[in-house]
Motif scaffolding. Structure first.
Motif, PDB file in Angstrom:
ATOM      1  N   VAL A  77     -40.893 -24.418   3.676  1.00 28.87           N
ATOM      2  CA  VAL A  77     -39.712 -23.562   3.583  1.00 28.87           C
ATOM      3  C   VAL A  77     -40.008 -22.272   4.338  1.00 28.87           C
ATOM      4  O   VAL A  77     -40.961 -21.559   3.988  1.00 28.87           O
ATOM      5  CB  VAL A  77     -39.349 -23.240   2.119  1.00 28.87           C
ATOM      6  CG1 VAL A  77     -38.107 -22.337   2.073  1.00 28.87           C
ATOM      7  CG2 VAL A  77     -39.112 -24.518   1.324  1.00 28.87           C
ATOM      8  N   ARG A  82     -36.218 -29.179  -0.150  1.00 29.96           N
ATOM      9  CA  ARG A  82     -34.864 -28.624  -0.278  1.00 29.96           C
ATOM     10  C   ARG A  82     -34.630 -28.046  -1.664  1.00 29.96           C
ATOM     11  O   ARG A  82     -33.989 -27.004  -1.819  1.00 29.96           O
ATOM     12  CB  ARG A  82     -33.838 -29.716   0.022  1.00 29.96           C
ATOM     13  CG  ARG A  82     -33.747 -30.091   1.502  1.00 29.96           C
ATOM     14  CD  ARG A  82     -32.896 -31.316   1.698  1.00 29.96           C
ATOM     15  NE  ARG A  82     -32.669 -31.599   3.111  1.00 29.96           N
ATOM     16  CZ  ARG A  82     -32.231 -32.767   3.575  1.00 29.96           C
ATOM     17  NH1 ARG A  82     -31.986 -33.766   2.733  1.00 29.96           N
ATOM     18  NH2 ARG A  82     -32.055 -32.941   4.880  1.00 29.96           N
ATOM     19  N   ALA A 112     -36.372 -24.766  -1.787  1.00 33.04           N
ATOM     20  CA  ALA A 112     -35.615 -23.778  -1.012  1.00 33.04           C
ATOM     21  C   ALA A 112     -34.428 -23.263  -1.819  1.00 33.04           C
ATOM     22  O   ALA A 112     -34.112 -22.065  -1.781  1.00 33.04           O
ATOM     23  CB  ALA A 112     -35.147 -24.391   0.308  1.00 33.04           C
ATOM     24  N   TYR A 126     -35.003 -21.781   4.650  1.00 33.58           N
ATOM     25  CA  TYR A 126     -34.523 -23.110   5.030  1.00 33.58           C
ATOM     26  C   TYR A 126     -35.719 -24.030   5.266  1.00 33.58           C
ATOM     27  O   TYR A 126     -36.842 -23.577   5.525  1.00 33.58           O
ATOM     28  CB  TYR A 126     -33.648 -23.038   6.286  1.00 33.58           C
ATOM     29  CG  TYR A 126     -34.354 -22.581   7.538  1.00 33.58           C
ATOM     30  CD1 TYR A 126     -34.926 -23.483   8.428  1.00 33.58           C
ATOM     31  CD2 TYR A 126     -34.466 -21.216   7.827  1.00 33.58           C
ATOM     32  CE1 TYR A 126     -35.569 -23.055   9.576  1.00 33.58           C
ATOM     33  CE2 TYR A 126     -35.107 -20.788   8.981  1.00 33.58           C
ATOM     34  CZ  TYR A 126     -35.648 -21.704   9.834  1.00 33.58           C
ATOM     35  OH  TYR A 126     -36.310 -21.279  10.974  1.00 33.58           O
ATOM     36  N   VAL A 127     -35.471 -25.315   5.143  1.00 31.85           N
ATOM     37  CA  VAL A 127     -36.525 -26.310   5.293  1.00 31.85           C
ATOM     38  C   VAL A 127     -36.714 -26.652   6.754  1.00 31.85           C
ATOM     39  O   VAL A 127     -35.754 -26.851   7.496  1.00 31.85           O
ATOM     40  CB  VAL A 127     -36.171 -27.588   4.498  1.00 31.85           C
ATOM     41  CG1 VAL A 127     -37.203 -28.682   4.744  1.00 31.85           C
ATOM     42  CG2 VAL A 127     -36.065 -27.268   3.007  1.00 31.85           C
TER      43      VAL A 127
END
Length: 221
Positions: free
Chosen positions: A153, A201, A204, A215-216
């Motif tokens: 992340v 995700r 995140a 964001y990933v």
């Protein structure tokens, strides 16, 4: 009809690529002597992708040119030079990794149209291949398994090192990595390493709920 089907199959499992106004220029990298054997790293099924993606953005920010000797691989470092040997006919081709994929589970590399033509796999769409890395040391790779991409992340990116560390101290477990882009040096704040993209995700989203927008992204070697 068979050729059309082969072309369709060859592109299946490839990440959808998008167009950008200003893709970066390909690096000026000389291919090594093709007669050298290299180090075998993988064996499996190759596919290829062509007109549908030509001119779109690759994962490393270049414009895909199906007439160049390039390829997509899940984890190999960008700009690695790979010898691809068609095990069905013994023919070889050297390619430079500039993209990510293929994402079909039974494939290990996605070749440009030009590279696929070189080893005579256009008509079949796929071929059994062996991959040999040419003159690149994988000991510094951050990927343990070439078949499994890893994710992190990204929380922030700074031009000043001090600001990056100041931000990282706000999130326990965050780290700072130095990234060189051309003549610029950036300091990016990352959190975690994941082999499951969904878990990345979820993390995140947890961080976002705490006020840390991130964001990933796939970890590049």
């Amino acid at each position: 009809m068979l050729v059309a089907i082969a072309i369709f199959i060859s592109s299946c499992g490839t990440l959808s690529r998008t167009q950008e106004d200003s893709p970066k220029a390909p690096p000026n990298i000389d291919f090594p002597d093709a007669s050298k054997s290299g180090t075998k790293i993988e064996e499996g099924i190759a596919s290829w992708y062509g007109p549908k993606f030509n001119g779109k953005l690759t994962a490393n920010g270049e414009e895909y040119d199906m007439h160049q000797f390039t390829a997509a691989h899940r984890t190999l470092p960008f700009n690695s030079i790979i010898k691809v040997r068609n095990l069905d006919n013994g023919e070889d081709v050297l390619v430079r990794i500039n993209d990510r994929g293929p994402f079909a589970k039974n494939r290990i590399i996605d070749l440009s149209k030009k590279a696929a033509q070189e080893i005579n796999m256009i008509g079949t769409g796929t071929a059994r291949v062996a991959l040999m890395i040419m003159g690149h040391d994988l000991q510094s790779s951050r990927t343990d398994n070439l078949k499994v991409p890893t994710y992190t992340v990204q929380l922030a990116s700074f031009q000043k090192r001090s600001k990056a560390f100041q931000h990282s101290r706000k999130v326990q477990g965050a780290r700072v990595e130095t990234v060189t882009l051309g003549d610029k040096k950036l300091y990016r704040v990352y959190y975690g390493t994941f082999v499951d993209k969904n878990k990345a995700r979820q993390k995140a989203q947890e961080l976002n709920n705490r006020g840390f927008n991130g964001y990933v992204k796939q970890i590049q070697n």
